[in-house]
Design a protein around this motif. Structure first.
Motif, PDB file in Angstrom:
ATOM      1  N   GLY A  15       0.787  -1.224   0.000  1.00  0.00           N
ATOM      2  CA  GLY A  15       0.000   0.000   0.000  1.00  0.00           C
ATOM      3  C   GLY A  15       0.817   1.272   0.000  1.00  0.00           C
ATOM      4  N   THR A  16       2.073   1.199   0.424  1.00  0.00           N
ATOM      5  CA  THR A  16       2.907   2.408   0.435  1.00  0.00           C
ATOM      6  C   THR A  16       3.332   2.827  -0.966  1.00  0.00           C
ATOM      7  OG1 THR A  16       4.981   1.176   0.706  1.00  0.00           O
ATOM      8  CG2 THR A  16       3.810   1.804   2.710  1.00  0.00           C
ATOM      9  N   LYS A  17       3.323   1.868  -1.903  1.00  0.00           N
ATOM     10  CA  LYS A  17       3.677   2.142  -3.304  1.00  0.00           C
ATOM     11  C   LYS A  17       5.011   2.876  -3.429  1.00  0.00           C
ATOM     12  CE  LYS A  17      -1.115   2.300  -4.931  1.00  0.00           C
ATOM     13  NZ  LYS A  17      -2.165   3.102  -5.598  1.00  0.00           N
ATOM     14  N   GLY A  18       5.990   2.414  -2.657  1.00  0.00           N
ATOM     15  CA  GLY A  18       7.313   3.017  -2.697  1.00  0.00           C
ATOM     16  C   GLY A  18       8.268   2.257  -3.590  1.00  0.00           C
ATOM     17  N   GLY A  19       9.556   2.596  -3.461  1.00  0.00           N
ATOM     18  CA  GLY A  19      10.562   1.949  -4.284  1.00  0.00           C
ATOM     19  C   GLY A  19      10.652   0.458  -4.039  1.00  0.00           C
ATOM     20  N   GLY A  20      10.450   0.040  -2.786  1.00  0.00           N
ATOM     21  CA  GLY A  20      10.485  -1.386  -2.464  1.00  0.00           C
ATOM     22  C   GLY A  20       9.379  -2.161  -3.145  1.00  0.00           C
ATOM     23  N   GLU A  21       8.209  -1.563  -3.206  1.00  0.00           N
ATOM     24  CA  GLU A  21       7.067  -2.223  -3.830  1.00  0.00           C
ATOM     25  C   GLU A  21       7.244  -2.288  -5.347  1.00  0.00           C
ATOM     26  OE1 GLU A  21       6.918  -1.900  -0.206  1.00  0.00           O
ATOM     27  OE2 GLU A  21       6.775   0.082  -1.123  1.00  0.00           O
ATOM     28  N   ASN A  22       7.833  -1.231  -5.901  1.00  0.00           N
ATOM     29  CA  ASN A  22       8.177  -1.241  -7.324  1.00  0.00           C
ATOM     30  C   ASN A  22       9.134  -2.392  -7.609  1.00  0.00           C
ATOM     31  OD1 ASN A  22       8.689  -0.615  -9.986  1.00  0.00           O
ATOM     32  ND2 ASN A  22       9.569   1.393  -9.583  1.00  0.00           N
ATOM     33  N   LEU A 229      17.791  34.600  -2.997  1.00  0.00           N
ATOM     34  CA  LEU A 229      17.610  34.765  -4.439  1.00  0.00           C
ATOM     35  C   LEU A 229      17.091  36.153  -4.766  1.00  0.00           C
ATOM     36  CD1 LEU A 229      15.936  31.354  -5.382  1.00  0.00           C
ATOM     37  CD2 LEU A 229      18.295  32.049  -5.837  1.00  0.00           C
ATOM     38  N   SER A 230      17.228  36.525  -6.018  1.00  0.00           N
ATOM     39  CA  SER A 230      16.720  37.812  -6.476  1.00  0.00           C
ATOM     40  C   SER A 230      15.201  37.869  -6.276  1.00  0.00           C
ATOM     41  CB  SER A 230      17.055  38.004  -7.952  1.00  0.00           C
ATOM     42  OG  SER A 230      16.328  39.084  -8.495  1.00  0.00           O
ATOM     43  N   PRO A 231      14.669  39.005  -5.839  1.00  0.00           N
ATOM     44  CA  PRO A 231      13.213  39.142  -5.656  1.00  0.00           C
ATOM     45  C   PRO A 231      12.418  38.895  -6.938  1.00  0.00           C
ATOM     46  CG  PRO A 231      14.399  40.972  -4.638  1.00  0.00           C
ATOM     47  CD  PRO A 231      15.396  40.217  -5.465  1.00  0.00           C
ATOM     48  N   GLU A 232      13.089  39.002  -8.083  1.00  0.00           N
ATOM     49  CA  GLU A 232      12.400  38.803  -9.354  1.00  0.00           C
ATOM     50  C   GLU A 232      12.077  37.328  -9.614  1.00  0.00           C
ATOM     51  OE1 GLU A 232      14.912  40.440 -12.331  1.00  0.00           O
ATOM     52  OE2 GLU A 232      14.637  42.523 -11.692  1.00  0.00           O
ATOM     53  N   ILE A 233      12.784  36.441  -8.934  1.00  0.00           N
ATOM     54  CA  ILE A 233      12.585  35.008  -9.162  1.00  0.00           C
ATOM     55  C   ILE A 233      11.381  34.504  -8.360  1.00  0.00           C
ATOM     56  CG2 ILE A 233      13.577  32.699  -8.856  1.00  0.00           C
ATOM     57  CD1 ILE A 233      16.315  33.915  -9.321  1.00  0.00           C
ATOM     58  N   GLN A 234      10.438  33.937  -9.059  1.00  0.00           N
ATOM     59  CA  GLN A 234       9.255  33.355  -8.416  1.00  0.00           C
ATOM     60  C   GLN A 234       9.545  31.882  -8.128  1.00  0.00           C
ATOM     61  OE1 GLN A 234       5.623  34.187 -10.641  1.00  0.00           O
ATOM     62  NE2 GLN A 234       6.569  36.014 -11.522  1.00  0.00           N
ATOM     63  N   LEU A 235       9.808  31.584  -6.863  1.00  0.00           N
ATOM     64  CA  LEU A 235      10.205  30.237  -6.456  1.00  0.00           C
ATOM     65  C   LEU A 235       9.045  29.549  -5.741  1.00  0.00           C
ATOM     66  CD1 LEU A 235      12.780  28.393  -6.408  1.00  0.00           C
ATOM     67  CD2 LEU A 235      13.145  29.215  -4.066  1.00  0.00           C
ATOM     68  N   SER A 236       8.735  28.333  -6.143  1.00  0.00           N
ATOM     69  CA  SER A 236       7.665  27.566  -5.494  1.00  0.00           C
ATOM     70  C   SER A 236       8.175  26.187  -5.108  1.00  0.00           C
ATOM     71  CB  SER A 236       6.457  27.428  -6.426  1.00  0.00           C
ATOM     72  OG  SER A 236       6.806  26.678  -7.580  1.00  0.00           O
ATOM     73  N   TYR A 237       7.503  25.569  -4.142  1.00  0.00           N
ATOM     74  CA  TYR A 237       7.913  24.259  -3.652  1.00  0.00           C
ATOM     75  C   TYR A 237       6.678  23.393  -3.460  1.00  0.00           C
ATOM     76  CZ  TYR A 237      10.557  20.828  -0.827  1.00  0.00           C
ATOM     77  OH  TYR A 237      11.161  19.684  -0.356  1.00  0.00           O
ATOM     78  N   THR A 238       6.674  22.227  -4.089  1.00  0.00           N
ATOM     79  CA  THR A 238       5.566  21.286  -3.996  1.00  0.00           C
ATOM     80  C   THR A 238       6.042  20.000  -3.343  1.00  0.00           C
ATOM     81  OG1 THR A 238       4.550  22.180  -6.005  1.00  0.00           O
ATOM     82  CG2 THR A 238       3.812  20.006  -5.274  1.00  0.00           C
ATOM     83  N   LEU A 239       5.303  19.534  -2.341  1.00  0.00           N
ATOM     84  CA  LEU A 239       5.630  18.293  -1.646  1.00  0.00           C
ATOM     85  C   LEU A 239       4.496  17.298  -1.841  1.00  0.00           C
ATOM     86  CD1 LEU A 239       6.519  20.895   0.391  1.00  0.00           C
ATOM     87  CD2 LEU A 239       7.773  19.005   1.423  1.00  0.00           C
ATOM     88  N   ILE A 240       4.829  16.157  -2.430  1.00  0.00           N
ATOM     89  CA  ILE A 240       3.865  15.100  -2.717  1.00  0.00           C
ATOM     90  C   ILE A 240       4.342  13.824  -2.038  1.00  0.00           C
ATOM     91  CG2 ILE A 240       2.972  13.596  -4.562  1.00  0.00           C
ATOM     92  CD1 ILE A 240       3.068  15.994  -6.428  1.00  0.00           C
ATOM     93  N   GLY A 241       3.403  13.021  -1.575  1.00  0.00           N
ATOM     94  CA  GLY A 241       3.822  11.756  -0.976  1.00  0.00           C
ATOM     95  C   GLY A 241       2.659  10.983  -0.388  1.00  0.00           C
ATOM     96  N   SER A 242       2.915   9.714  -0.110  1.00  0.00           N
ATOM     97  CA  SER A 242       1.882   8.898   0.524  1.00  0.00           C
ATOM     98  C   SER A 242       1.782   9.260   1.999  1.00  0.00           C
ATOM     99  CB  SER A 242       2.213   7.406   0.375  1.00  0.00           C
ATOM    100  OG  SER A 242       3.448   7.096   1.014  1.00  0.00           O
ATOM    101  N   LEU A 243       0.572   9.219   2.516  1.00  0.00           N
ATOM    102  CA  LEU A 243       0.309   9.487   3.930  1.00  0.00           C
ATOM    103  C   LEU A 243      -0.558   8.375   4.472  1.00  0.00           C
ATOM    104  CD1 LEU A 243       0.399  11.306   6.451  1.00  0.00           C
ATOM    105  CD2 LEU A 243      -1.611  12.512   5.546  1.00  0.00           C
ATOM    106  N   ASP A 244      -0.024   7.649   5.438  1.00  0.00           N
ATOM    107  CA  ASP A 244      -0.740   6.530   6.037  1.00  0.00           C
ATOM    108  C   ASP A 244      -1.777   7.059   7.021  1.00  0.00           C
ATOM    109  OD1 ASP A 244      -1.646   4.214   7.205  1.00  0.00           O
ATOM    110  OD2 ASP A 244       0.323   3.465   7.802  1.00  0.00           O
ATOM    111  N   GLU A 245      -3.050   6.985   6.636  1.00  0.00           N
ATOM    112  CA  GLU A 245      -4.135   7.490   7.475  1.00  0.00           C
ATOM    113  C   GLU A 245      -4.301   6.681   8.762  1.00  0.00           C
ATOM    114  OE1 GLU A 245      -5.616  10.207   7.015  1.00  0.00           O
ATOM    115  OE2 GLU A 245      -5.143  10.686   4.932  1.00  0.00           O
ATOM    116  N   ASN A 246      -3.713   5.489   8.802  1.00  0.00           N
ATOM    117  CA  ASN A 246      -3.806   4.657  10.001  1.00  0.00           C
ATOM    118  C   ASN A 246      -2.650   4.884  10.972  1.00  0.00           C
ATOM    119  OD1 ASN A 246      -6.175   3.239   9.112  1.00  0.00           O
ATOM    120  ND2 ASN A 246      -4.882   2.076   7.707  1.00  0.00           N
ATOM    121  N   SER A 247      -1.714   5.740  10.591  1.00  0.00           N
ATOM    122  CA  SER A 247      -0.569   6.024  11.457  1.00  0.00           C
ATOM    123  C   SER A 247      -0.739   7.381  12.128  1.00  0.00           C
ATOM    124  CB  SER A 247       0.736   6.001  10.644  1.00  0.00           C
ATOM    125  OG  SER A 247       1.816   6.469  11.417  1.00  0.00           O
TER     126      SER A 247
END
Length: 396
Positions: A15-22, A229-247
């Protein structure tokens, strides 16, 4: 069907669908094609494991009809009784693999005795560091050493893992079989870059326990990076991942990140996304950060806390993302074929090297992106098959 006509692979974390499961599915695919007249069964103890079809789509692996998933079940009442539940599962697993043609143990830390006609133990990371106090570690290490000696073959997923398990078990002999990566049919390799818009992406399980991906530390780095960084640079950060609802611990960790950074419009969190959403995220970002290993000071004390291979790096690179990762552990084997300069020593080094990359010209970024995607081709299925064919010819 007679058990002698079966090949069983054990993995209780599908269910974790991680590298081990791959990796489990890659071995299942190989054995199903190598032995088409045998039934290949992925054995798990999960109450509601994902379907084989969903895993096949998620990992981009086309499975043959002789592959299936089977669940070993005990009652919820027995499962929740300390020690008894684990003991009953152990017995059921043991008798299930008895006298099958081949058993591949891929259950991370499993003391399951080899009971099939041929037995392989697949080690994904040097896990002795998880065994707590010194005397407990000593007892379990010796027990595991005895157990591993009874397997016909031990396979390590990287040279890093092979080195560390050799240290833990007095020169334990093992073969290295690195996972492979199949690029998506829908990816776009020719990335274009907007000089003042840069997106950073991290894809990893949301957890602070064990093999942590350190999203909290990476978020701190992002905030510091944005300031230099220069104020002109628009920097964004996205975090994606599995989250165990039972933990409860995993949910607490995730909620702490949301509480601290959730109001920042340049930071986005996406747990448990679909494969389509994952592909979209890859195609929309420029840089990939992998945080495993940055919270540990000594490789000698806790090698298990470093990334043992890092197939997610190959996934990101296939889309043209330029990766940054810790310069210890499995990522070295991947990034040394790309650019060693993108291996970073610590979090300050991560900030500095990311800043240098962001300030490159657009044409320089395009060249690095192209080189990243081309590097992935080395870790292909043919290499995996060639290595496994050599092993099968010797041990089977």
């Amino acid at each position: 069907m007679l058990h002698s006509d079966q090949i069983i692979l054990l993995n209780s974390n599908l269910g974790t669908k991680g590298g081990g499961e791959n990796s489990t599915l890659q071995f299942a695919k190989y054995f199903s094609e190598k032995y088409p007249n045998k039934s290949v069964i992925i054995l798990t103890s999960e109450i509601k494991p994902p379907t084989l079809d969903s895993l096949s789509v998620y990992f981009g692996l086309k499975m043959t009809e002789n592959v299936s998933i089977e669940t070993i079940r005990i009652s919820e009442f027995k499962r929740n009784i300390p020690y008894l539940g684990k003991f009953l599962l152990y017995l059921k697993f043991l008798f299930r693999v008895r006298n099958v043609f081949l058993f591949l143990n891929h259950a991370n830390i499993s003391f399951l005795f080899p009971y099939a006609k041929k037995n392989i133990y697949l080690i994904m990371f040097p896990f002795t560091a998880y065994w707590g106090k010194i005397y407990v570690r000593l007892i379990k290490t010796r027990l595991m050493g005895f157990l591993l000696s009874r397997y016909d073959l031990v396979i390590a997923n990287s040279e890093f893992t092979q080195l560390e398990i050799g240290k833990a078990w007095n020169g334990l002999f093992s073969k290295v079989v690195q996972p492979y990566f199949i690029p998506s049919k829908h990816l776009t390799r020719n990335k274009s870059f907007k000089q003042n818009q840069i997106g950073i992406l991290t894809i990893s399980r949301f957890t602070s326990e064990g093999h942590s991906k350190n999203q909290d530390l990476l978020l701190e780095c992002f905030v510091k990076l944005r300031k230099i960084l220069s104020p002109e640079i628009q920097l964004s950060y996205t975090l994606i991942g599995s989250l165990d609802e039972n933990s409860d611990n995993d949910k607490k960790y995730y909620n702490s990140l949301i509480e601290k950074y959730g109001n920042d419009s340049n930071i986005r969190f996406h747990p448990n996304v679909s494969f389509k959403e994952l592909e979209k995220a890859y195609s929309e970002h420029d840089i990939f950060w992998l945080g495993t290993g940055f919270d540990r000071d000594s490789l000698q004390i806790s090698p298990a806390y470093y990334e043992h291979f890092g197939i997610v790096l190959l996934e990101a690179m296939s889309y043209g993302l330029v990766p940054f990762a810790c310069d210890r552990g499995g990522p070295v084997e991947i990034l040394s074929r790309f650019e060693k300069s993108f291996l970073v020593n610590d979090l300050n080094d991560l900030i500095e090297k990311t800043s240098l990359y962001i300030n490159l010209s657009e044409s320089e970024k395009v060249l690095m992106s192209k080189k990243a995607s081309e590097t992935v081709s080395y870790f292909n299925e043919n290499q995996f098959i060639k290595k496994m064919d050599e092993i099968v010819s010797i041990y089977f």
